[in-house]
Enzyme design. Structure first.
Site, mmCIF file in Angstrom:
data_model
loop_
_atom_site.group_PDB
_atom_site.id
_atom_site.type_symbol
_atom_site.label_atom_id
_atom_site.label_comp_id
_atom_site.label_asym_id
_atom_site.label_seq_id
_atom_site.Cartn_x
_atom_site.Cartn_y
_atom_site.Cartn_z
ATOM 1 N N ARG A 52 0.842 -1.212 0.000
ATOM 2 C CA ARG A 52 0.000 0.000 0.000
ATOM 3 C C ARG A 52 0.869 1.251 0.000
ATOM 4 O O ARG A 52 0.529 2.260 -0.624
ATOM 5 C CB ARG A 52 -0.946 -0.024 1.213
ATOM 6 C CG ARG A 52 -2.021 1.052 1.140
ATOM 7 C CD ARG A 52 -3.112 0.855 2.171
ATOM 8 N NE ARG A 52 -2.623 1.020 3.537
ATOM 9 C CZ ARG A 52 -3.360 0.830 4.625
ATOM 10 N NH1 ARG A 52 -4.636 0.479 4.516
ATOM 11 N NH2 ARG A 52 -2.850 0.998 5.829
ATOM 12 N N LYS A 152 -2.325 7.247 1.150
ATOM 13 C CA LYS A 152 -2.099 7.628 2.550
ATOM 14 C C LYS A 152 -1.017 8.700 2.533
ATOM 15 O O LYS A 152 0.165 8.428 2.760
ATOM 16 C CB LYS A 152 -1.660 6.417 3.371
ATOM 17 C CG LYS A 152 -2.848 5.684 3.976
ATOM 18 C CD LYS A 152 -2.442 4.558 4.881
ATOM 19 C CE LYS A 152 -2.088 5.000 6.273
ATOM 20 N NZ LYS A 152 -3.218 5.374 7.121
ATOM 21 N N GLU A 185 -16.352 6.279 6.502
ATOM 22 C CA GLU A 185 -15.460 5.708 7.517
ATOM 23 C C GLU A 185 -15.325 6.651 8.691
ATOM 24 O O GLU A 185 -15.903 7.742 8.703
ATOM 25 C CB GLU A 185 -14.082 5.384 6.914
ATOM 26 C CG GLU A 185 -13.369 6.562 6.314
ATOM 27 C CD GLU A 185 -12.043 6.210 5.627
ATOM 28 O OE1 GLU A 185 -11.523 5.108 5.841
ATOM 29 O OE2 GLU A 185 -11.544 7.069 4.890
HETATM 30 N N1 PMP Z 1 -9.265 4.793 7.056
HETATM 31 C C1 PMP Z 1 -8.297 5.723 7.196
HETATM 32 C C2 PMP Z 1 -8.543 7.091 6.681
HETATM 33 C C3 PMP Z 1 -7.075 5.411 7.833
HETATM 34 O O1 PMP Z 1 -6.118 6.322 7.947
HETATM 35 C C4 PMP Z 1 -6.902 4.104 8.334
HETATM 36 C C5 PMP Z 1 -5.616 3.751 9.046
HETATM 37 N N2 PMP Z 1 -4.632 3.348 8.164
HETATM 38 C C6 PMP Z 1 -7.932 3.158 8.155
HETATM 39 C C7 PMP Z 1 -9.101 3.545 7.519
HETATM 40 C C8 PMP Z 1 -7.760 1.737 8.591
HETATM 41 O O2 PMP Z 1 -6.839 1.097 7.765
HETATM 42 P P1 PMP Z 1 -5.891 -0.071 8.299
HETATM 43 O O3 PMP Z 1 -6.801 -1.144 8.785
HETATM 44 O O4 PMP Z 1 -5.094 -0.466 7.129
HETATM 45 O O5 PMP Z 1 -5.086 0.510 9.391
#
Ligand code: PMP
Length: 291
Positions: A52, A152, A185
Site C-alpha cells: 500500500r 495515505k 469511515e
Molecule cells: N481509514 C483511514 C482514513 C485510515 O487512515 C486508516 C488507518 N490506516 C484506516 C481507515 C484503517 O486502515 P488499516 O486497517 O489499514 O489501518
C-alpha cells in the site's frame, strides 16, 4: 521507550532525529506513510502495508528509494535495535528537500525514508468494553476524483478536521460521509454494520481507505461462516443496525454504541464485534513477518 529512529537506513537517536524545515513533507504534506503493528514478534501484514505504501507513492509520482525486501529488513532491524517485539510502527516517506517553495516535484532527488517504532495503545482500554460514541461530522471525505483517499499521504487534514469536530462535540470519534451523503469511515478506521447475521461495510470506491484490518475482518467473517457485503450504507442503516464497529491498525476492532444520539443495538459492543476481535487477536500473531 523507543530510542532509535531509522532515517535513510541509518539509526539516529530520537533526540537527534531531524529533517530539514525545507522538507516537503513539512512544507506541503508531500509524502506518504503507513501505520503498522507488531505483536509478540510478528509484524502483522507487513507485506500488505508495504504494498500500500508503494501504491500511495506511485500515485503521487514519488520513487521509494528501497525495495520491498529492504523495507522489510529496515522495519525488522528498527524493532531489534529498540528491543521491541510489540510495537506501533510508522513508515514515513517524504519527497525531501526541493527548490525553495517550488511545487515542482521533479527537483527533489533525496526522499527521506523514516521508520519510527514505539510502544502504543490506541483508544484507552475501557472503551473496548464500553464502546464508542460518535457523531456524523460536517466535514465530508475528500472526493476520490480529486485526491484519492487510497493515497495515505502526509496531508491528513481531512481526517484531522473530523477528529477535531468529534472532540469539540464531546464524543470519541467522527463518522465521515462522502459528498453524496453516504457512510464512508471514521477518522482513521473503516466502519462495519451487522444486521440479522449480515456483515456490511461501504465499498472503497465511495471514499473509504482499503483498510488492511478491514480486509482481515472480511476474510475472518467469511471463515466464520458469515456473509460480508460491500454495499452503500446510509446513516439510517447504521442507526438501525444490531452492531456497528470500527476497524483499523491502531484501533484494531472496537464497538460503536451510539451514533448521533441513537443507541446501537442494546448500547453495548455486540456479540459479533467481540467474536471478530477475539479471532483477530489470534491472527495478528500469526499472519505477517517474524522479527
Ligand atoms: N481509514 C483511514 C482514513 C485510515 O487512515 C486508516 C488507518 N490506516 C484506516 C481507515 C484503517 O486502515 P488499516 O486497517 O489499514 O489501518
Amino acid at each position: 521507550m523507543s530510542e532509535w529512529i531509522s532515517i535513510n537506513n541509518e539509526f539516529v537517536r530520537k533526540e537527534d532525529a531531524k529533517v530539514s524545515i525545507y522538507d516537503r513533507g513539512f512544507l506541503f504534506g508531500d509524502g506518504v506513510f503507513e501505520g503498522i503493528r507488531a505483536y509478540s514478534g510478528n509484524v502483522f501484514k507487513l507485506k500488505e502495508h508495504i504494498e500500500r505504501l508503494y501504491d500511495s507513492a506511485k500515485s503521487i509520482l514519488l520513487d521509494i528509494p528501497y525495495t520491498r525486501e529492504q523495507i522489510t529488513q529496515i522495519v525488522v532491524d528498527t524493532l531489534h535495535k529498540n528491543q521491541l517485539n510489540t510495537a506501533y510502527i510508522r513508515i514515513i516517506v517524504s519527497r525531501g528537500v526541493g527548490m525553495g517553495y517550488s511545487l515542482d516535484p521533479f527537483v527533489c532527488h533525496a526522499p527521506q525514508f523514516i521508520v519510527i517504532t514505539e510502544a502504543f495503545e490506541a483508544f484507552p482500554s475501557h472503551l473496548y468494553d464500553q464502546g464508542l460514541e460518535i457523531i456524523t461530522v460536517p466535514t465530508r471525505r475528500n472526493r476520490s476524483d480529486v485526491l484519492s483517499p487510497q493515497v495515505k499521504s502526509l496531508n491528513y487534514l481531512n481526517n484531522i478536521l473530523v477528529k477535531a469536530e468529534a472532540i469539540v462535540a464531546g464524543v470519541n470519534d467522527g463518522l465521515m460521509l462522502n459528498t453524496e451523503g453516504y457512510v464512508v469511515e471514521g477518522t482513521t478506521q473503516n466502519i462495519f454494520a451487522v444486521k440479522n447475521n449480515e456483515i456490511m461495510t461501504p465499498p472503497c470506491y465511495l471514499g473509504a481507505l482499503e483498510g488492511i484490518t478491514r480486509n482481515s475482518v472480511i476474510e475472518l467473517s467469511e471463515r466464520l461462516g458469515y456473509i460480508t457485503t460491500e454495499r452503500t450504507l446510509t446513516r439510517h442503516d447504521l442507526y438501525t443496525a444490531d452492531e456497528v464497529f470500527f476497524t483499523g491498525t491502531a484501533a484494531e476492532i472496537i464497538g460503536v454504541i451510539k451514533i448521533d444520539g441513537r443507541l446501537i443495538g442494546d448500547g453495548k459492543p455486540g456479540v459479533k464485534t467481540k467474536l471478530f476481535f477475539e479471532e483477530f487477536k489470534k491472527i495478528v500473531v500469526e499472519d505477517g513477518v517474524k522479527i
